[in-house]
Design a protein around this motif. Structure first.
Motif, PDB file in Angstrom:
ATOM      1  N   SER A 204      -0.472  11.128 -48.014  1.00 45.26           N
ATOM      2  CA  SER A 204       0.985  11.092 -48.152  1.00 45.26           C
ATOM      3  C   SER A 204       1.478   9.778 -47.555  1.00 45.26           C
ATOM      4  O   SER A 204       0.768   9.151 -46.760  1.00 45.26           O
ATOM      5  N   PRO A 205       2.693   9.345 -47.901  1.00 49.72           N
ATOM      6  CA  PRO A 205       3.210   8.125 -47.266  1.00 49.72           C
ATOM      7  C   PRO A 205       3.145   8.208 -45.740  1.00 49.72           C
ATOM      8  O   PRO A 205       2.781   7.217 -45.077  1.00 49.72           O
ATOM      9  N   THR A 206       3.437   9.359 -45.178  1.00 50.37           N
ATOM     10  CA  THR A 206       3.395   9.514 -43.715  1.00 50.37           C
ATOM     11  C   THR A 206       1.975   9.337 -43.189  1.00 50.37           C
ATOM     12  O   THR A 206       1.739   8.592 -42.225  1.00 50.37           O
ATOM     13  N   ALA A 207       1.017   9.995 -43.823  1.00 54.28           N
ATOM     14  CA  ALA A 207      -0.377   9.886 -43.364  1.00 54.28           C
ATOM     15  C   ALA A 207      -0.900   8.464 -43.556  1.00 54.28           C
ATOM     16  O   ALA A 207      -1.698   7.965 -42.751  1.00 54.28           O
ATOM     17  N   LEU A 208      -0.454   7.796 -44.606  1.00 49.25           N
ATOM     18  CA  LEU A 208      -0.858   6.408 -44.862  1.00 49.25           C
ATOM     19  C   LEU A 208      -0.363   5.504 -43.726  1.00 49.25           C
ATOM     20  O   LEU A 208      -1.109   4.674 -43.194  1.00 49.25           O
ATOM     21  N   ILE A 209       0.903   5.663 -43.348  1.00 51.69           N
ATOM     22  CA  ILE A 209       1.471   4.860 -42.262  1.00 51.69           C
ATOM     23  C   ILE A 209       0.743   5.152 -40.951  1.00 51.69           C
ATOM     24  O   ILE A 209       0.451   4.236 -40.168  1.00 51.69           O
ATOM     25  N   GLU A 210       0.436   6.439 -40.720  1.00 57.12           N
ATOM     26  CA  GLU A 210      -0.294   6.793 -39.487  1.00 57.12           C
ATOM     27  C   GLU A 210      -1.638   6.071 -39.447  1.00 57.12           C
ATOM     28  O   GLU A 210      -2.037   5.527 -38.422  1.00 57.12           O
ATOM     29  N   ARG A 211      -2.330   6.064 -40.576  1.00 51.62           N
ATOM     30  CA  ARG A 211      -3.632   5.397 -40.629  1.00 51.62           C
ATOM     31  C   ARG A 211      -3.472   3.892 -40.436  1.00 51.62           C
ATOM     32  O   ARG A 211      -4.251   3.261 -39.713  1.00 51.62           O
ATOM     33  N   ALA A 212      -2.448   3.314 -41.078  1.00 50.27           N
ATOM     34  CA  ALA A 212      -2.221   1.872 -40.940  1.00 50.27           C
ATOM     35  C   ALA A 212      -1.947   1.526 -39.474  1.00 50.27           C
ATOM     36  O   ALA A 212      -2.519   0.571 -38.931  1.00 50.27           O
ATOM     37  N   ALA A 213      -1.080   2.302 -38.833  1.00 55.31           N
ATOM     38  CA  ALA A 213      -0.738   2.030 -37.429  1.00 55.31           C
ATOM     39  C   ALA A 213      -1.985   2.140 -36.556  1.00 55.31           C
ATOM     40  O   ALA A 213      -2.238   1.287 -35.698  1.00 55.31           O
ATOM     41  N   ALA A 214      -2.794   3.180 -36.791  1.00 54.62           N
ATOM     42  CA  ALA A 214      -3.999   3.387 -35.981  1.00 54.62           C
ATOM     43  C   ALA A 214      -4.989   2.241 -36.169  1.00 54.62           C
ATOM     44  O   ALA A 214      -5.763   1.930 -35.268  1.00 54.62           O
ATOM     45  N   ARG A 215      -4.967   1.598 -37.341  1.00 55.68           N
ATOM     46  CA  ARG A 215      -5.889   0.493 -37.606  1.00 55.68           C
ATOM     47  C   ARG A 215      -5.317  -0.860 -37.209  1.00 55.68           C
ATOM     48  O   ARG A 215      -5.938  -1.886 -37.463  1.00 55.68           O
ATOM     49  N   GLY A 216      -4.114  -0.880 -36.642  1.00 49.89           N
ATOM     50  CA  GLY A 216      -3.558  -2.148 -36.172  1.00 49.89           C
ATOM     51  C   GLY A 216      -2.845  -2.952 -37.244  1.00 49.89           C
ATOM     52  O   GLY A 216      -2.646  -4.161 -37.093  1.00 49.89           O
ATOM     53  N   VAL A 217      -2.465  -2.300 -38.336  1.00 49.83           N
ATOM     54  CA  VAL A 217      -1.675  -2.999 -39.360  1.00 49.83           C
ATOM     55  C   VAL A 217      -0.224  -3.022 -38.889  1.00 49.83           C
ATOM     56  O   VAL A 217       0.346  -1.977 -38.576  1.00 49.83           O
ATOM     57  N   ALA A 218       0.361  -4.208 -38.820  1.00 46.69           N
ATOM     58  CA  ALA A 218       1.731  -4.331 -38.315  1.00 46.69           C
ATOM     59  C   ALA A 218       2.753  -4.304 -39.443  1.00 46.69           C
ATOM     60  O   ALA A 218       3.917  -3.967 -39.229  1.00 46.69           O
ATOM     61  N   ARG A 219       2.315  -4.709 -40.630  1.00 45.57           N
ATOM     62  CA  ARG A 219       3.215  -4.716 -41.801  1.00 45.57           C
ATOM     63  C   ARG A 219       2.415  -4.220 -43.001  1.00 45.57           C
ATOM     64  O   ARG A 219       1.354  -4.769 -43.315  1.00 45.57           O
ATOM     65  N   LEU A 220       2.935  -3.162 -43.641  1.00 46.53           N
ATOM     66  CA  LEU A 220       2.224  -2.565 -44.775  1.00 46.53           C
ATOM     67  C   LEU A 220       3.159  -2.473 -45.972  1.00 46.53           C
ATOM     68  O   LEU A 220       4.285  -1.986 -45.847  1.00 46.53           O
ATOM     69  N   ALA A 221       2.694  -2.939 -47.132  1.00 46.71           N
ATOM     70  CA  ALA A 221       3.452  -2.705 -48.359  1.00 46.71           C
ATOM     71  C   ALA A 221       2.905  -1.459 -49.041  1.00 46.71           C
ATOM     72  O   ALA A 221       1.700  -1.321 -49.236  1.00 46.71           O
ATOM     73  N   LEU A 222       3.815  -0.532 -49.374  1.00 47.29           N
ATOM     74  CA  LEU A 222       3.461   0.636 -50.177  1.00 47.29           C
ATOM     75  C   LEU A 222       3.725   0.259 -51.629  1.00 47.29           C
ATOM     76  O   LEU A 222       4.871  -0.043 -52.001  1.00 47.29           O
ATOM     77  N   THR A 223       2.676   0.244 -52.444  1.00 50.90           N
ATOM     78  CA  THR A 223       2.788  -0.288 -53.810  1.00 50.90           C
ATOM     79  C   THR A 223       2.183   0.705 -54.803  1.00 50.90           C
ATOM     80  O   THR A 223       1.149   0.440 -55.418  1.00 50.90           O
ATOM     81  N   ASP A 224       2.812   1.865 -54.947  1.00 52.80           N
ATOM     82  CA  ASP A 224       2.281   2.874 -55.852  1.00 52.80           C
ATOM     83  C   ASP A 224       2.460   2.448 -57.302  1.00 52.80           C
ATOM     84  O   ASP A 224       3.353   1.664 -57.637  1.00 52.80           O
ATOM     85  N   HIS A 225       1.615   3.022 -58.183  1.00 55.51           N
ATOM     86  CA  HIS A 225       1.660   2.686 -59.605  1.00 55.51           C
ATOM     87  C   HIS A 225       2.996   3.104 -60.215  1.00 55.51           C
ATOM     88  O   HIS A 225       3.298   4.300 -60.318  1.00 55.51           O
ATOM     89  N   ASP A 226       3.788   2.123 -60.637  1.00 50.82           N
ATOM     90  CA  ASP A 226       5.021   2.346 -61.408  1.00 50.82           C
ATOM     91  C   ASP A 226       6.026   3.269 -60.731  1.00 50.82           C
ATOM     92  O   ASP A 226       6.794   3.958 -61.421  1.00 50.82           O
ATOM     93  N   THR A 227       6.037   3.273 -59.398  1.00 50.81           N
ATOM     94  CA  THR A 227       7.028   4.091 -58.702  1.00 50.81           C
ATOM     95  C   THR A 227       7.287   3.575 -57.284  1.00 50.81           C
ATOM     96  O   THR A 227       6.387   2.999 -56.664  1.00 50.81           O
ATOM     97  N   VAL A 228       8.513   3.807 -56.828  1.00 54.72           N
ATOM     98  CA  VAL A 228       8.858   3.526 -55.427  1.00 54.72           C
ATOM     99  C   VAL A 228       9.207   4.840 -54.709  1.00 54.72           C
ATOM    100  O   VAL A 228       9.783   4.833 -53.626  1.00 54.72           O
ATOM    101  N   ALA A 229       8.796   5.967 -55.313  1.00 61.64           N
ATOM    102  CA  ALA A 229       9.214   7.275 -54.805  1.00 61.64           C
ATOM    103  C   ALA A 229       8.719   7.555 -53.384  1.00 61.64           C
ATOM    104  O   ALA A 229       9.323   8.339 -52.654  1.00 61.64           O
ATOM    105  N   GLY A 230       7.613   6.922 -52.979  1.00 59.29           N
ATOM    106  CA  GLY A 230       7.076   7.172 -51.639  1.00 59.29           C
ATOM    107  C   GLY A 230       7.748   6.348 -50.556  1.00 59.29           C
ATOM    108  O   GLY A 230       7.505   6.576 -49.359  1.00 59.29           O
ATOM    109  N   VAL A 231       8.569   5.381 -50.954  1.00 61.19           N
ATOM    110  CA  VAL A 231       9.102   4.415 -49.980  1.00 61.19           C
ATOM    111  C   VAL A 231      10.012   5.053 -48.925  1.00 61.19           C
ATOM    112  O   VAL A 231       9.862   4.760 -47.730  1.00 61.19           O
ATOM    113  N   PRO A 232      10.967   5.932 -49.304  1.00 65.89           N
ATOM    114  CA  PRO A 232      11.834   6.506 -48.265  1.00 65.89           C
ATOM    115  C   PRO A 232      11.049   7.241 -47.170  1.00 65.89           C
ATOM    116  O   PRO A 232      11.295   7.033 -45.976  1.00 65.89           O
ATOM    117  N   GLU A 233      10.080   8.076 -47.578  1.00 66.85           N
ATOM    118  CA  GLU A 233       9.257   8.764 -46.572  1.00 66.85           C
ATOM    119  C   GLU A 233       8.451   7.754 -45.758  1.00 66.85           C
ATOM    120  O   GLU A 233       8.343   7.867 -44.529  1.00 66.85           O
TER     121      GLU A 233
END
Ligand code: AMP
Ligand code: MN
Ligand code: MN
Ligand code: MN
Length: 276
Positions: free
Chosen positions: A16-45
């Motif tokens: 999920s967008p939330t779990a993705l961000i959690e994983r990114a944060a845990a791995r030390g990613v400071a800036r992450l682009a969410l780039t789903d196929h043909d949608t921005v629906a995950g961006v608000p979460e």
């Protein structure tokens, strides 16, 4: 670390967008682009989760493009996700994805995959249906051993389960991204199975259509590919981007933030150039 290409359950990612961000944060990613196929629906979460974890989310989408009877992927970064031009364009692609999914399901029914549309819809749980969802159904029903085999045997162009889609042209996709205030990046230049000549043609067409950047480093790029892509970027006046193209933790060979930096001589797309 900055990672400008990733997927969530809004398309064919497993997290999920939330779990993705959690994983990114845990791995030390400071800036992450969410780039789903043909949608921005995950961006608000994703935005809410990013605030909670103290990292920066770049609003993005990976737009499918029809070019010379082939498909290219154009990543839009720093998008105003409510811009009407972008919203209208992505709506069109979502209808195209639904129609294509129904056609793929009909085709796969003839080779023994029952009820494909309903099952793909349920697996995508309200997100965009992709061929990856059908690959997983083929595996579940014992028709393919793994995703690579499912694509090779059933889902690739020319195979029984392939259905052509009417995606936007390069110019249209780039215009949607620019209208929404974003940068357009040609994704994974080595991910299309092109010969060198076709890669140059694609990069040249993308630059001529107004594209801004080229993905130099991805989760699967070799140093050799990165230096070739760097030369392409210089030749065609494109800025550099980097993105893992993370889909799932099961893809153990690549992970969020797992990308090298492009050579210092290359200009960088805005989301890469900005100070953290
Ligand atoms: P679609 O945009 O619906 O055509 O689905 C394309 C997605 O399927 C890609 O973004 C990949 O995640 C996945 N995919 C494409 N080709 C392969 C392959 N050969 N093996 C595994 N996954 C693939
Ligand atoms: Mn994908
Ligand atoms: Mn892609
Ligand atoms: Mn991708």
């Amino acid at each position: 670390m900055i990672d400008l290409h990733s997927h969530s359950t809004a398309s064919d990612g497993r997290l999920s967008p939330t779990a993705l961000i959690e994983r990114a944060a845990a791995r030390g990613v400071a800036r992450l682009a969410l780039t789903d196929h043909d949608t921005v629906a995950g961006v608000p979460e994703g935005r809410r989760a990013a605030v909670a974890h103290g990292i920066e989310l770049v609003a993005g989408a990976e737009i499918s493009v029809q070019w010379q009877r082939r498909t290219l992927h154009v990543v839009g970064l720093d998008l105003d996700i409510a811009h009407p031009t972008l919203v209208t364009g992505l709506d069109r692609h979502q209808r195209e994805r639904d129609a294509r999914a129904a056609a793929i399901a009909r085709r796969l029914a003839t080779v023994g995959l029952p009820d494909g549309l309903a099952r793909a819809r349920s697996a995508s749980a309200g997100g965009q249906i992709t061929r990856a969802h059908f690959a997983d159904l083929l595996i579940a029903d014992g028709l393919a051993r793994n995703r690579a085999a499912a694509f090779k045997r059933y889902l690739a162009p020319g195979r029984i389960g392939h259905q052509r889609a009417e995606w936007a042209s390069l110019g249209e996709a780039i215009d949607w991204i620019h209208a929404a205030g974003g940068d357009a990046v040609l994704a994974h230049p080595f991910g299309y199975g092109f010969s060198g000549a076709w890669r140059w043609r694609a990069v040249a067409a993308f630059a001529a259509a107004g594209g801004d950047g080229l993905e130099i480093c991805t989760g699967v790029s070799s140093r050799e590919q990165e230096s070739r892509a760097s030369r392409d970027a210089q030749e065609y006046g494109l800025a550099a981007s980097v993105g893992s193209d993370f889909h799932a933790a099961e893809q153990f060979w690549l992970d969020l933030g797992c990308t090298r930096q492009p050579p210092a001589r290359l200009a960088r797309v805005a989301a890469l150039a900005r100070e953290l």
